[in-house]
Design an enzyme around this catalytic site. Structure first.
Site, PDB file in Angstrom:
ATOM      1  N   ASN A   1       7.972  -4.294   3.654  1.00 18.11           N
ATOM      2  CA  ASN A   1       6.545  -3.989   3.695  1.00 18.11           C
ATOM      3  C   ASN A   1       5.893  -4.416   5.002  1.00 18.11           C
ATOM      4  O   ASN A   1       5.106  -3.669   5.591  1.00 18.11           O
ATOM      5  CB  ASN A   1       5.829  -4.659   2.512  1.00 18.11           C
TER       6      ASN A   1
ATOM      7  N   HIS B   1       0.827  -1.211   0.000  1.00 21.02           N
ATOM      8  CA  HIS B   1       0.000   0.000   0.000  1.00 21.02           C
ATOM      9  C   HIS B   1       0.862   1.263   0.000  1.00 21.02           C
ATOM     10  O   HIS B   1       1.884   1.323   0.677  1.00 21.02           O
ATOM     11  CB  HIS B   1      -0.878   0.047   1.247  1.00 21.02           C
TER      12      HIS B   1
END
Length: 327
Positions: free
Chosen positions: A202, A170
């Site tokens: 991440n 994201h």
């Protein structure tokens, strides 16, 4: 011989007429398309007084994934402004970094890079109330979805990530948008994703940075966040610098070498403080302090080719990366 010449002339004339008609037809089609586009834009903005719409780009266009419905009277920028238009104005209060393929969702704004199939930048506006978890919001119901507002030539697909070894990372963090189910679901559009190393990045250090940004809502009444990819040069064995990055899937989705996040916090007394971070898209020691990744904001601007928070004069900032700015 004369008869043959006449036949050739007639064939040439018919051929020329045919080609001329074809080009004329194509020109008419293109002109009609441009006219339709012009009419569509005119209809969209016919009731909008651009001068009274703060932070909307004048020389570019905003292609809204969720349509912006203009208010009847733009003179009053309060309750009469549409909810969507008002929210965009809040998010983009301090300016657009760029105007390339700008799209707005209910709770964030994105500029999409059609060549790399990854966003140029994603902008968010956070407050303590907006990041407060809502028990009715369920992340497990969210699914990674191709962004149908992007032309199929330029969008990324789930199949691009399958077997690539990269996470769908994201840019606008899902954890920042738990106020409503629709908001968090929209963060799962693939236009908001970039290929990110999973373990060590991440799921770890990048996640720490996202959580840190959310804690800033306890310090500032408003937090503005801009996030995006970087493709930085590296010196090779021949002594020359090259920009090299991997692409994945049939759509050749670019794998950024680094990611940036620039944050501006606004205090109750309207003082502004900025922090800027760059992290390599690689496993990072989870014990490494986030301060290790702070950089001068202008270094990101030069690398990204963007100007961040250009409605804020640098001398108006109270602090940059925790250090006072000398007037």
């Amino acid at each position: 011989m004369v008869h043959a010449s006449k036949i050739i002339l007639r064939v040439t004339a018919f051929t020329g007429a045919g080609l001329g008609g074809w080009f004329a037809g194509k020109h008419f089609e293109r002109q009609q398309y441009l006219n339709d586009e012009k009419d569509n834009r005119a209809s969209i903005f016919s009731n909008v007084n651009i001068k009274n719409m703060p932070c909307l780009p004048i020389f570019g266009t905003v292609s809204a994934a969720t349509p912006i419905v203009p208010a009847e009277n733009q003179a009053d920028m309060g309750a009469k402004l549409s909810v969507q238009g008002s929210r965009i104005s809040q998010i983009m209060k301090y300016g657009f970094p760029g105007l390339d393929n700008v799209r707005s969702f209910d709770d964030y704004v994105i500029s999409y890079d059609r060549r790399n199939r990854v966003a140029h930048w994603v902008f968010e506006h956070l407050t303590k109330e907006r990041v407060k978890p809502n028990k009715l919001v369920d992340r497990s119901k969210c699914e990674f979805t191709p962004d149908k507002s992007i032309h199929p030539f330029f969008r990324s697909e789930n199949s691009d990530y399958k077997g690539s070894g990269y996470d769908r990372g994201h840019l606008a963090a899902a954890g920042n948008h738990k106020l409503e189910q629709t908001h968090i679901e929209q963060t799962f559009f693939l236009s908001n994703m970039a290929p990110q190393v999973g373990r060590g990045f991440n799921r770890d250090s990048w996640n720490r940075l996202e959580k840190y940004v959310r804690t800033l809502t306890n310090v500032y009444k408003d937090v503005y966040v801009c996030t995006g990819p970087l493709y930085l040069p590296k010196r090779e064995a021949d002594g020359k610098k090259y920009v090299k990055y991997e692409v994945i899937g049939n759509n050749h989705v670019a794998v950024p070498t680094h990611f940036y996040k620039i944050v501006v916090g606004e205090t109750e007394d309207h003082k502004l403080e900025m922090e800027a971070f760059v992290m390599p898209n690689a496993p990072i020691d989870d014990k490494a302090p986030l301060k290790n990744f702070q950089v001068p904001p202008e270094s990101i601007e030069r690398a990204a080719g963007l100007l961040f928070f250009d409605r804020i004069a640098r001398e108006k900032l109270n602090k940059v990366n925790g250090k006072s700015v000398c007037s």
